[in-house]
Design an enzyme around this catalytic site. Structure first.
Site, PDB file in Angstrom:
ATOM      1  CG  HIS A 194      -0.321   0.316   2.508  1.00  0.00           C
ATOM      2  ND1 HIS A 194      -0.217  -0.878   3.490  1.00  0.00           N
ATOM      3  CD2 HIS A 194       0.118   1.256   3.031  1.00  0.00           C
ATOM      4  CE1 HIS A 194       0.121  -0.063   4.601  1.00  0.00           C
ATOM      5  NE2 HIS A 194       0.296   0.926   4.519  1.00  0.00           N
TER       6      HIS A 194
ATOM      7  CG  ASP B 126       0.067  -4.066   2.781  1.00  0.00           C
ATOM      8  OD1 ASP B 126       0.437  -3.557   1.672  1.00  0.00           O
ATOM      9  OD2 ASP B 126      -0.215  -3.808   3.728  1.00  0.00           O
TER      10      ASP B 126
ATOM     11  CB  SER C 297       2.936   1.918   6.164  1.00  0.00           C
ATOM     12  OG  SER C 297       1.730   1.708   6.811  1.00  0.00           O
TER      13      SER C 297
END
Length: 249
Positions: free
Chosen positions: A66, A108, A201
């Site tokens: 992402h 992911d 992230s």
């Protein structure tokens, strides 16, 4: 906080995904010992933090899918964002896992290929990829430059760390229900605010000196007691990582 209703968790996950471009962050952590994470990478958009990442080869950075952008400025070799002495390398190619879902965050994981090789040193080293999946209860460290407060944001200039333990899928499903996929990994500290958040992230979760997780998602605001952080479980993607690097070397 106990078991959440699925509808509420869905809303919270949606909020987390809306902020995913900024990544996840370290809540209730501490300043990392300088130079202790030589594999840590910052993916920058201009001069601003976009996501974390981890060096796995002189040409390759592993991060969350992402975090995808058209191109990246990659900072290595410093615990401070914007350090003029750090290595900065442009990257224009990235390869998401083909099974990645923007709706569920399944798969992911993404590889970013640097336009030129890094200069390895005591400050820049590749992390060790896992030979096996570590069991629940294993002590780990997650690191990143994400916000240290939530919902208001406070982005640190220094790399922050947090010590957590792996949590079994069975226990984690009590919180996240069917949102927790088979290749997702949970980590946290019971009754603690310690967690990741916006800006972290794609950053590394390292256990016993091997890369076991990449920061993926969590509830929002960050730092909710008994809501673990959710990571991509790297041990289940090692073959994909090796094959992708070989194909695009």
């Amino acid at each position: 906080m106990g078991v959440w209703l699925l509808s509420l968790i869905t809303v919270l996950l949606s909020l987390a995904l809306e902020t995913a471009g900024q990544g996840e962050r370290i809540i209730d952590g501490y300043k990392c010992k300088e130079g202790s994470h030589p594999w840590q990478v910052a993916l920058l958009k201009g001069n601003q933090l976009h996501c974390g990442g981890v060096l796995v080869d002189k040409y390759w950075v592993l991060t969350a899918a992402h975090c995808k952008m058209g191109q990246y400025q990659v900072q290595l070799g410093s615990d401070k964002i914007g350090d003029q002495s750090a290595q900065k390398i442009k990257a224009t190619k990235s390869f998401r896992h083909p099974g990645y879902s923007t709706k569920t965050h399944v798969n992911d994981i993404m590889l970013v290929r640097l336009d030129e090789p890094v200069k390895m040193s005591s400050k820049v080293e590749a992390v060790q990829l896992p030979e096996h999946c570590e069991p629940p209860g294993t002590s780990c460290t997650v690191s990143g430059w994400g916000t240290t407060t939530s919902p208001d944001v406070t982005f640190p200039s220094d790399l922050m760390c947090s010590d957590v333990k792996l949590i079994s899928s069975r226990e984690c499903k009590k919180v996240y229900k069917d949102l927790l996929g088979k290749t997702m990994l949970c980590a946290g500290i019971p009754d603690s605010k310690t967690n990741t958040c916006n800006g972290d992230s794609g950053g590394p979760l390292v256990c016993n000196d091997t890369l076991q997780g990449l920061v993926s998602w969590g509830t929002y605001p960050c730092g909710q007691p008994n809501d673990p952080g959710v990571y991509t479980q790297v041990c289940k993607y090692k073959r994909w990582v090796m094959e992708t690097m070989k194909t695009h070397r």
